[in-house]
Each structure stands twice: as structure tokens, then as C-alpha cells.
Motif scaffolding. Sequence first.
Motif, PDB file in Angstrom:
ATOM      1  N   SER A  30       0.866   4.073  -3.098  1.00 23.11           N
ATOM      2  CA  SER A  30       0.554   5.486  -2.965  1.00 23.11           C
ATOM      3  C   SER A  30       1.866   6.677  -2.902  1.00 23.11           C
ATOM      4  O   SER A  30       1.185   7.251  -3.580  1.00 23.11           O
ATOM      5  CB  SER A  30       0.104   5.705  -1.543  1.00 23.11           C
ATOM      6  OG  SER A  30       1.070   5.075  -0.229  1.00 23.11           O
TER       7      SER A  30
ATOM      8  N   LEU B 155     -19.678   0.496 -14.383  1.00 26.04           N
ATOM      9  CA  LEU B 155     -19.243   1.444 -14.618  1.00 26.04           C
ATOM     10  C   LEU B 155     -19.127   2.180 -15.760  1.00 26.04           C
ATOM     11  O   LEU B 155     -19.447   3.590 -16.053  1.00 26.04           O
ATOM     12  CB  LEU B 155     -17.758   1.409 -13.477  1.00 26.04           C
ATOM     13  CG  LEU B 155     -18.146   1.523 -11.988  1.00 26.04           C
ATOM     14  CD1 LEU B 155     -16.539   1.362 -11.336  1.00 26.04           C
ATOM     15  CD2 LEU B 155     -18.815   2.522 -11.739  1.00 26.04           C
TER      16      LEU B 155
ATOM     17  N   LEU C 232       1.038  -1.007   0.084  1.00 23.40           N
ATOM     18  CA  LEU C 232      -0.295   0.015  -0.151  1.00 23.40           C
ATOM     19  C   LEU C 232       0.907   1.410  -0.036  1.00 23.40           C
ATOM     20  O   LEU C 232       0.277   2.298  -1.420  1.00 23.40           O
ATOM     21  CB  LEU C 232      -1.128   0.398   0.458  1.00 23.40           C
ATOM     22  CG  LEU C 232      -2.139  -0.679   0.750  1.00 23.40           C
ATOM     23  CD1 LEU C 232      -3.452  -0.384   1.740  1.00 23.40           C
ATOM     24  CD2 LEU C 232      -3.767   0.302  -0.145  1.00 23.40           C
ATOM     25  N   THR C 233       2.298   1.520   0.601  1.00 22.76           N
ATOM     26  CA  THR C 233       2.969   2.279   0.879  1.00 22.76           C
ATOM     27  C   THR C 233       3.254   2.606  -0.497  1.00 22.76           C
ATOM     28  O   THR C 233       3.673   4.106  -0.491  1.00 22.76           O
ATOM     29  CB  THR C 233       3.894   1.880   2.082  1.00 22.76           C
ATOM     30  OG1 THR C 233       3.147   1.380   3.304  1.00 22.76           O
ATOM     31  CG2 THR C 233       4.156   3.114   2.350  1.00 22.76           C
TER      32      THR C 233
ATOM     33  N   MET D 117      -6.144   6.757  -7.315  1.00 23.78           N
ATOM     34  CA  MET D 117      -7.338   6.031  -6.545  1.00 23.78           C
ATOM     35  C   MET D 117      -6.974   4.373  -6.792  1.00 23.78           C
ATOM     36  O   MET D 117      -7.224   3.145  -6.264  1.00 23.78           O
ATOM     37  CB  MET D 117      -7.959   6.438  -6.506  1.00 23.78           C
ATOM     38  CG  MET D 117      -9.008   6.259  -5.442  1.00 23.78           C
ATOM     39  SD  MET D 117     -10.984   7.101  -6.158  1.00 23.78           S
ATOM     40  CE  MET D 117     -11.976   5.806  -7.343  1.00 23.78           C
ATOM     41  N   TRP D 118      -7.381   3.603  -8.033  1.00 23.36           N
ATOM     42  CA  TRP D 118      -8.491   2.447  -9.066  1.00 23.36           C
ATOM     43  C   TRP D 118      -6.776   1.715  -7.959  1.00 23.36           C
ATOM     44  O   TRP D 118      -6.540   0.226  -7.375  1.00 23.36           O
ATOM     45  CB  TRP D 118      -8.231   2.265 -10.045  1.00 23.36           C
ATOM     46  CG  TRP D 118      -9.566   3.159 -10.262  1.00 23.36           C
ATOM     47  CD1 TRP D 118      -9.786   3.969 -10.507  1.00 23.36           C
ATOM     48  CD2 TRP D 118     -10.519   2.277 -10.297  1.00 23.36           C
ATOM     49  NE1 TRP D 118     -11.021   4.339 -10.883  1.00 23.36           N
ATOM     50  CE2 TRP D 118     -11.501   3.588 -11.003  1.00 23.36           C
ATOM     51  CE3 TRP D 118     -10.883   1.054  -9.058  1.00 23.36           C
ATOM     52  CZ2 TRP D 118     -13.535   3.003 -10.441  1.00 23.36           C
ATOM     53  CZ3 TRP D 118     -12.598   0.889  -9.676  1.00 23.36           C
ATOM     54  CH2 TRP D 118     -13.703   1.748 -10.113  1.00 23.36           C
TER      55      TRP D 118
ATOM     56  N   TYR E  82       1.161   8.912  -5.755  1.00 21.25           N
ATOM     57  CA  TYR E  82      -0.274   9.847  -5.568  1.00 21.25           C
ATOM     58  C   TYR E  82       0.997  11.290  -4.899  1.00 21.25           C
ATOM     59  O   TYR E  82       1.141  12.149  -5.009  1.00 21.25           O
ATOM     60  CB  TYR E  82      -1.047   9.664  -3.739  1.00 21.25           C
ATOM     61  CG  TYR E  82      -2.445   9.813  -4.443  1.00 21.25           C
ATOM     62  CD1 TYR E  82      -3.424  10.909  -4.429  1.00 21.25           C
ATOM     63  CD2 TYR E  82      -3.378   8.442  -4.851  1.00 21.25           C
ATOM     64  CE1 TYR E  82      -4.559  10.809  -4.729  1.00 21.25           C
ATOM     65  CE2 TYR E  82      -3.937   7.824  -4.902  1.00 21.25           C
ATOM     66  CZ  TYR E  82      -4.570   9.302  -5.316  1.00 21.25           C
ATOM     67  OH  TYR E  82      -6.560   9.521  -5.395  1.00 21.25           O
ATOM     68  N   TYR E  83       2.018  10.756  -3.779  1.00 17.84           N
ATOM     69  CA  TYR E  83       2.783  12.122  -3.718  1.00 17.84           C
ATOM     70  C   TYR E  83       4.527  12.870  -4.446  1.00 17.84           C
ATOM     71  O   TYR E  83       4.308  13.829  -4.390  1.00 17.84           O
ATOM     72  CB  TYR E  83       3.600  11.416  -2.735  1.00 17.84           C
ATOM     73  CG  TYR E  83       2.775  10.451  -0.845  1.00 17.84           C
ATOM     74  CD1 TYR E  83       1.826  11.284  -0.720  1.00 17.84           C
ATOM     75  CD2 TYR E  83       3.618   9.555  -0.875  1.00 17.84           C
ATOM     76  CE1 TYR E  83       1.024  10.676   0.393  1.00 17.84           C
ATOM     77  CE2 TYR E  83       2.809   8.928  -0.062  1.00 17.84           C
ATOM     78  CZ  TYR E  83       1.682   9.453   0.541  1.00 17.84           C
ATOM     79  OH  TYR E  83       0.474   8.596   1.504  1.00 17.84           O
ATOM     80  N   VAL E  84       4.616  11.864  -5.435  1.00 16.92           N
ATOM     81  CA  VAL E  84       5.383  12.001  -6.528  1.00 16.92           C
ATOM     82  C   VAL E  84       4.405  12.659  -7.805  1.00 16.92           C
ATOM     83  O   VAL E  84       3.622  12.117  -8.475  1.00 16.92           O
ATOM     84  CB  VAL E  84       6.220  11.378  -7.086  1.00 16.92           C
ATOM     85  CG1 VAL E  84       7.168  11.801  -8.082  1.00 16.92           C
ATOM     86  CG2 VAL E  84       7.111  10.722  -6.207  1.00 16.92           C
ATOM     87  N   THR E  85       4.700  13.942  -7.945  1.00 15.08           N
ATOM     88  CA  THR E  85       3.848  14.865  -8.305  1.00 15.08           C
ATOM     89  C   THR E  85       4.040  14.635 -10.062  1.00 15.08           C
ATOM     90  O   THR E  85       2.825  14.161 -10.901  1.00 15.08           O
ATOM     91  CB  THR E  85       4.547  16.403  -8.669  1.00 15.08           C
ATOM     92  OG1 THR E  85       4.281  16.990  -7.383  1.00 15.08           O
ATOM     93  CG2 THR E  85       3.111  17.678 -10.021  1.00 15.08           C
TER      94      THR E  85
ATOM     95  N   VAL F  45      -5.648  -3.339  -1.782  1.00 11.77           N
ATOM     96  CA  VAL F  45      -5.900  -3.724  -0.760  1.00 11.77           C
ATOM     97  C   VAL F  45      -7.122  -4.958  -1.202  1.00 11.77           C
ATOM     98  O   VAL F  45      -7.376  -5.657   0.084  1.00 11.77           O
ATOM     99  CB  VAL F  45      -7.771  -2.494  -0.694  1.00 11.77           C
ATOM    100  CG1 VAL F  45      -7.610  -2.978   0.646  1.00 11.77           C
ATOM    101  CG2 VAL F  45      -6.446  -1.353  -0.262  1.00 11.77           C
ATOM    102  N   VAL F  46      -7.852  -4.960  -2.348  1.00 14.57           N
ATOM    103  CA  VAL F  46      -8.434  -5.695  -2.787  1.00 14.57           C
ATOM    104  C   VAL F  46      -7.874  -7.077  -3.444  1.00 14.57           C
ATOM    105  O   VAL F  46      -8.307  -8.193  -3.369  1.00 14.57           O
ATOM    106  CB  VAL F  46      -9.507  -5.933  -3.826  1.00 14.57           C
ATOM    107  CG1 VAL F  46     -10.584  -4.831  -2.345  1.00 14.57           C
ATOM    108  CG2 VAL F  46      -9.375  -5.573  -4.532  1.00 14.57           C
TER     109      VAL F  46
ATOM    110  N   PHE G  83       2.122  11.469 -10.697  1.00 18.16           N
ATOM    111  CA  PHE G  83       0.294  11.807 -10.554  1.00 18.16           C
ATOM    112  C   PHE G  83      -0.125  12.614 -11.780  1.00 18.16           C
ATOM    113  O   PHE G  83      -1.211  12.270 -11.888  1.00 18.16           O
ATOM    114  CB  PHE G  83       0.004  13.025  -9.127  1.00 18.16           C
ATOM    115  CG  PHE G  83      -1.379  12.630  -8.563  1.00 18.16           C
ATOM    116  CD1 PHE G  83      -1.848  12.489  -8.535  1.00 18.16           C
ATOM    117  CD2 PHE G  83      -2.075  13.868  -9.493  1.00 18.16           C
ATOM    118  CE1 PHE G  83      -3.560  12.259  -7.930  1.00 18.16           C
ATOM    119  CE2 PHE G  83      -3.256  13.768  -8.740  1.00 18.16           C
ATOM    120  CZ  PHE G  83      -3.969  13.346  -8.818  1.00 18.16           C
TER     121      PHE G  83
ATOM    122  N   VAL H 170      -4.475   2.027  -5.704  1.00 19.53           N
ATOM    123  CA  VAL H 170      -5.255   1.548  -4.407  1.00 19.53           C
ATOM    124  C   VAL H 170      -5.819   0.724  -3.965  1.00 19.53           C
ATOM    125  O   VAL H 170      -5.649  -0.365  -3.268  1.00 19.53           O
ATOM    126  CB  VAL H 170      -4.891   2.980  -3.165  1.00 19.53           C
ATOM    127  CG1 VAL H 170      -5.212   3.312  -2.311  1.00 19.53           C
ATOM    128  CG2 VAL H 170      -4.033   3.713  -3.760  1.00 19.53           C
ATOM    129  N   LEU H 171      -6.868   1.012  -4.665  1.00 18.46           N
ATOM    130  CA  LEU H 171      -8.046   0.362  -4.783  1.00 18.46           C
ATOM    131  C   LEU H 171      -7.817  -1.354  -4.308  1.00 18.46           C
ATOM    132  O   LEU H 171      -8.093  -2.410  -4.191  1.00 18.46           O
ATOM    133  CB  LEU H 171      -9.148   0.767  -5.347  1.00 18.46           C
ATOM    134  CG  LEU H 171     -10.684   0.119  -4.763  1.00 18.46           C
ATOM    135  CD1 LEU H 171     -11.444   1.308  -5.069  1.00 18.46           C
ATOM    136  CD2 LEU H 171     -10.959  -1.129  -6.758  1.00 18.46           C
TER     137      LEU H 171
END
Lengths: 453, 453
Positions: free
Chosen positions: A63, A171, A59-60, A80-81, A66-69, A87-88, A72, A83-84
Motif C-alpha cells: 500500500s 474484464l 499488505l502494508t 488497486m490490483w 498508494y501513499y508515495v505520490t 490478499v488473494v 502512484f 493490493v488485490l
Amino acid sequence: MEFGLQISQKIGFSPWWSNAISLVDRLSTRVAEFFSKVKKIGEDDPRRIGHSFKVGLALTLVSVFYYVTPLFVGFGVSTMWAVLTVVVVMEYTVGGTLSKGLNRAFATLLAGALGVAAHQIAIHCGEKGEPILLGLFVFVLAAAATFSRFIPEIKARYDYGVTIFILTFSLVAVSSYRVDELVQLAHQRLSTIAIGVVTCLCTSVFVFPIWAGEDLHKLVAGNLEKLASFLEGLSAECFAEKGGIENLEGKTFLQAYKSVLNSKPTEDSLANFARWEPSHGRFRFRHPWKQYLKVGALSRQCASSMDALATYIITTSTKSKTNTDPDLPLRIRAACKEMAAESANTLKELSTAIRTITVPSAAGRHASAAVAAIGKWRDALSDDTALPQVLHVATTASLLADLVLRVQKIAGSVEELASLAHFKQPEPPVHDAKIKPVADEESPSHLSITLEK
Amino acid sequence: MEFGLQISQKIGFSPWWSNAISLVDRLSTRVAEFFSKVKKIGEDDPRRIGHSFKVGLALTLVSVFYYVTPLFVGFGVSTMWAVLTVVVVMEYTVGGTLSKGLNRAFATLLAGALGVAAHQIAIHCGEKGEPILLGLFVFVLAAAATFSRFIPEIKARYDYGVTIFILTFSLVAVSSYRVDELVQLAHQRLSTIAIGVVTCLCTSVFVFPIWAGEDLHKLVAGNLEKLASFLEGLSAECFAEKGGIENLEGKTFLQAYKSVLNSKPTEDSLANFARWEPSHGRFRFRHPWKQYLKVGALSRQCASSMDALATYIITTSTKSKTNTDPDLPLRIRAACKEMAAESANTLKELSTAIRTITVPSAAGRHASAAVAAIGKWRDALSDDTALPQVLHVATTASLLADLVLRVQKIAGSVEELASLAHFKQPEPPVHDAKIKPVADEESPSHLSITLEK
């Protein structure tokens, strides 16, 4: 009055204080219990702790997008997808993660393509027709896909894929009504899901990998060992020259086979995951995992026989009284000891053979010796020609008698259910018989006899 | 040369043509097989078709939020979460949907709040500290939550909730780094998830509801009936006055108990879902579902006894030769018939009692009659004082002999595994014994006797 006030203060104060203390006491005991339980779970299998850290790590890692511009900006909110997905998709075993990851990736690809196609068809139907047609597509595909989950083969292997298929198709098809750059969006989602799956796989495979195949291998070998320990205990405690079948109820070896009886779901799921795993350690990609399931099924049948035997022995041992010593039972007992000991040796050999991945060499010899002991037992009996006939009927009757007692236990349990769940009374109360709970010491169910000491 | 060309054309053409035809043939057989299978799944339980339509309906309902502009403006892209929630929360039974829905709602609420709190703490750590602290939070919480899933109680009831907790916390904490109006976003997501959960629940409860509790109730009653049919068949076919234990292998009643042996996972999951279900039909909210699990466990023990008995009967029936007719076995057989018949009656009574939710009135009488038959069998034996002693040892030996044969089957199965998985040969080849597969007709394992006709 001042005295009364003091008392009331004392009364009012003391319970509050002691209540609080006892509350804190109870709470700290609970917390201590909880932590010792958690500690035990970790100690039982330290790989569980490793797995927890691996999920945190994956997870880290993901993510970071997200943090590295610069990263991103490429994917935007679609990050987001990733990360999602982590998790699953992240499962305990490599096979589980692979199975879920591939299911997710392929289902997303297929459903995404179909969703875009549905959108292309729908836009030709005008302002009002579009949502209606899209709604119809979603309804039909979701219903069909949901129904496909009832097909056992799909349920076992592609259940998660079907969920993701319904999810992605809905979706894409539904949001196509509002989103203009559909293909770009689909592309972003696919890439981020791929990133998530790859992160999971790398963490699973390269950081302390836990292989479902290896676990299945060990589980099957371990179960054979448990069965062997039952037979070893039997041969040592029941048929020893100085032993006797008395007060066996508390012996641990009589419980050894019990966990084997319910091993089917674990074995099935491990075998299902093992199929997806690449070659690792001593196992190739197409290792015959199905054969492990066959060995497992036979082990459970064996455990079921042990259950019948253990029940019979325990029930009769509690009311042993007679202590005669004719020759016949002694010879039969020797044959029993040999059957149990040689079968235990066979199982131990087989367990070691699986554990060390070596062809079982001595197991055949032990198995033959056990079968030969059956012959000895038959010979011991055949001296008297009338006996075998009686014996066969009597064995059947013994087994039936055990069954009768178990049925009586069910009756007691249902009666309890009837009182707990307030079952209604039968309309015309013709009979008023009551079920008496089984008291093992008193029920006239078994012969009150034992093996002589 | 022209002739040769014609032949080669013919040869080249014919196989392609016939191949294509056979391919189409095989394909159409496969498709026909598949559709008849699908049809059977639908016919076996028509509620499956209903469930599929319900999922389609719930999805279509929730996608209305996309199509109707005033609704869409309120939630924006977050509407997606409503669709996502419906797909993953909608389960076959009301209890399953409720359990997943509540898990999802509460886990989202808790994790969302914690995520916002983590963001508030992290923004005080400056530009560079924020992503590091956020990453640390995600790592620690994800690891701790993943570990909590190994605690059996949490695994059984809140597994899905923990997944959603990790998911939501990671999404909120990580995306808080990029999103400015975090609280508004969290509010939108919560509302849309609530819309999804409510849609699922309404569809589950109001459109052809399928209750896990009712299914558990019927399953337990049905299993008792299966056990009864085994005993009925036994009493009719094996202990009838004109019957005999011969060639029983193909009889269906001897298979009746088998599906009961593996009923544990289904019962556990149904009971787990039933706990969440509100009062419905004849079941209150706090119906004693745990007692059903107890009845189920006892039923499995009973099925395990039946397995031992059926194996014994089948093995001995295939090599029955003797046909003497002394008085003793006749009396024992009559007692056996009574034990089986009365136990079958007990189980049928209990099954009917559960089905109709009526206190079982006659079951106690039948159970007592079965136990009384055990007494009759004991009396028949006690005429000869030396016999009981022998019988006990012999019964133990019979059961052991069955076990020995089952162990031998395991040995054969492991040997097959060794050859399939290319196990290595043992280092010093001291013994070269081979395991011979069990040939039931020839093995000297059982007494070659039967009940007289």
C-alpha cells in the motif's frame, strides 16, 4: 397500593437486574472460552501467528504505492490490483504462494493477450456487431474454461489459474468496449499484479518461510510414529506377561492411529504445493514428493488394519470372563508380542530415518524379525493338524462379525435420520420390525473369551 | 562426390521427415486421448456441461451492463466489480454459490463500513499522520483476520468471507487516501457486487439447479450400496456351497468399498454447502444434513472393516492347498454366508430407504438376522470348550500378521524414498540388513489353508 407498587417494582427490577448479570456472566465466559481457544491455536503452531503478521506486512508494503505520490502517478487506480493480488495470492506455505502467484501471473498474461485479440477482431464488426461478438467470445471462453476445471489434473494444479483466466479475459474483452487506451491499461494491470506477486513471494520466502515440503516430510514421519505408538502400547498392555486384554476402551494408545486415517487431503495438498518450491534446506527442487504420497497411502492402509484390530480387541475385552491357561495361547501370545514390538521398532526406525534423512539401516532387521514371529505363530498352531482349518474360517467369521455390528450401527443411524428428516412411511406396511440400537455389553456378537492373565 | 552428397541429403532429409510424421502421429494420439477423456468427463455427469454453460450465461448477462449506455453511466468503471463477482462467486452447486455470494456481500458491507470509519479517524491526524495511521489499521486488521482463518469453524464456513473482508477493508482504507468521493464509490461497488451476486443466484437456482443437498443424499445412499455389493459378492463367491476362497484377487467386488474410504472431504464440503440451501424438492431448509455425515462416518468405519477382511481373504486365498472337509467349518461357513448375505440386505434396504426417503422397514429384520448368525457361529464353536480360547488369540494374531506385512510394505516404500531422495548413509554402519520387498507368494505370513470346496 403503595405496598403492591413496591412489590411490582421489586419484581420488575429484580429480573432485569439478575438477567443482565447472568447475561454478562455468560458473555464473559463465552469470551474467555473464545480467547483460550484462540490462544491454544496460536500455541499449537506459533508459525500461524508469524503468518498473520506476514500478511499484514505484505499488505502494508504494497500500500506504500498508494501513499508515495511519484509511485502512484505511474500506475494510477491500477495500484488497486497490487493490493488485490496480495490478499488473494498470499498463502500459508511458500509453495502455496508460488503456485497461486505463478498461476495468477501467467493466466493474466495469456487472458490479457487473448482479450486484446478479441477486441481487435470485434472492432471490425461495426457499432452493433461489436458487443454481440464480444459477448459471444466471453460466453464461449468462459464455458470452455469452466469445463476444463472438471479435468482432475487441471483442477489439482491450475484451478486458480483458470479462474483468473476467465476473470481477466472477461474484464479485458468487455471493458474494451468502453476503454480507449486498452494496451496501456493492460500494461498497468500486468505491472501491478507483478508487483503484488513479487511482494508476496519476498515476504513468503525471506520472512520466517514455511515450506510445504518440510511440512509434508514431518507429517509423514509423524504419522509413522503414531502407528508405532499404537503397536508399542499393544505389545506393552495386551501381550505383556502380567497384562491382559481387559477394559482397554479408555487407553489412549488405541486412538493413536485414528488421525492417520484422514490424512489424505492434507498430504495431497502439501505435495501439490511442494512441487513448486525451489531448493530449500535439505530438499532439492525435484525432491521425490510423490514417494511421500506412496508412504502416506501405505500408512493409511496400516491404520485401517489397526482399526480392525483395535475394534476386535475392544469389543472382546469388555466381556472377558474365561480365564483358562493352556500352553498353546501362551506361545501364540509370545509370538503376538514379538510381532507387535518388532513392527513398532520398524516403524520407529523408519520415522527416525525420514526425520534425519538417513538411510534406514536397522528397520530391515526389525521387519524381518516381525515376519519371523508370524512363522512362530504358525508353528505353534501346526502341532494340531485340524486346528488351522478351523482357525482360518473362524478368523474370517470374527472379521465378519465385526462388520455385522458396524452395519447394525449404520442401520441405527439411518433410522435416526429417517426420524429427523421425517422420511415418509412405506406404502404397504408389511413388516413392522424395529432396529434396536447396539448395546455392546449385551449383543451376542463375539466370543466371550480373553487371553489368560 | 555427387553420390556422397546424395546420401547425406537422403540421411539429412529422411530423419527430419520421419521425425515430423512421428511427431504429428504422437500429437494426434495425444489430442485424441485428451478429447476422449474430456468426452468421458462430460458423459460421467452431463450436469458439468450445463454448469459450464451457466457460467458463460451469467457472465454474458452481467456484461450487458457494459454494453447498454444508460446502465453503464449509472455505475461507471465499477461495473467491473459485477463481472469480477460473477467469476469468483459462481460455484457448481446452489449451496456453494449461495455460501460464497452471502459471504462476499456481508464481508464487503462490514469491511466497507469499517474502512470508511478508519478513513474518518485518519483524516484527523494531519497530512503526515494519515498514511501512517491507515497503514497501521490495515496491518492490524489484516493480521487479525488472517489469524481468524486458523479457527476451524471460521475456516469451514467463512474462509471466503474473511478474504473478502481483508480485501475490501484494505482497498477502501488505502484508496481513501487518494479518492475524494469515498461514500459514493463504496455505494457503487456495493451495488455492482449485489448485481453480480443476484445474477449468479438467479442463474444457479433457475437454470438447471444443482443442489449440494441432493448430491450429498445420493452420495450417502450410493456408498451404502457399494458396501452392500461387497458383502453380496462375498456371500456369493466365498461362502457359496460350490464356491471357494481361491484366486479372488481380480474380483471386482473386492474393490467395491475402496472409494468409500476416501469420501470424507466430499461429504464434508457438500454438507457445508447444503446448510445454505433453501427448501428444494424433497428437502426442507433445516434438513438434518449433519446426520448424513454421521451415516457417512459409520460407512467409512464399515469400509475399513471390509478392507481388513478383504486383505485377509486375498492373502490366504493365493496359497490355498488343504482341502479337508470336517463338519465344523461347514457349519461356520453357513453362518458366515448368512452374516454376509443378511448384512448386504440390510445395507441395500437402507440405501433404498434413503433414496426413496422412506422409513427403512425391513432393514431391522435383516440386521437382526445377521446378528443371529453371529450366535449360530458361536454355537458351532462352543461344542469344544478349549477352542474359543485359542480362536480369540488366533484371530488377534491373524490381524497382527496382516499388520506386520503392511508395515513391511511401508519399510520397502521408505527404502525406495531413501534412494530416490539420496538420504545420507548412517554414521556408524553397525548393521547392514537390507529390507526385502514382500513377495506375497513366498512370505511365511499366513496359514496355508482354505475353506474346503
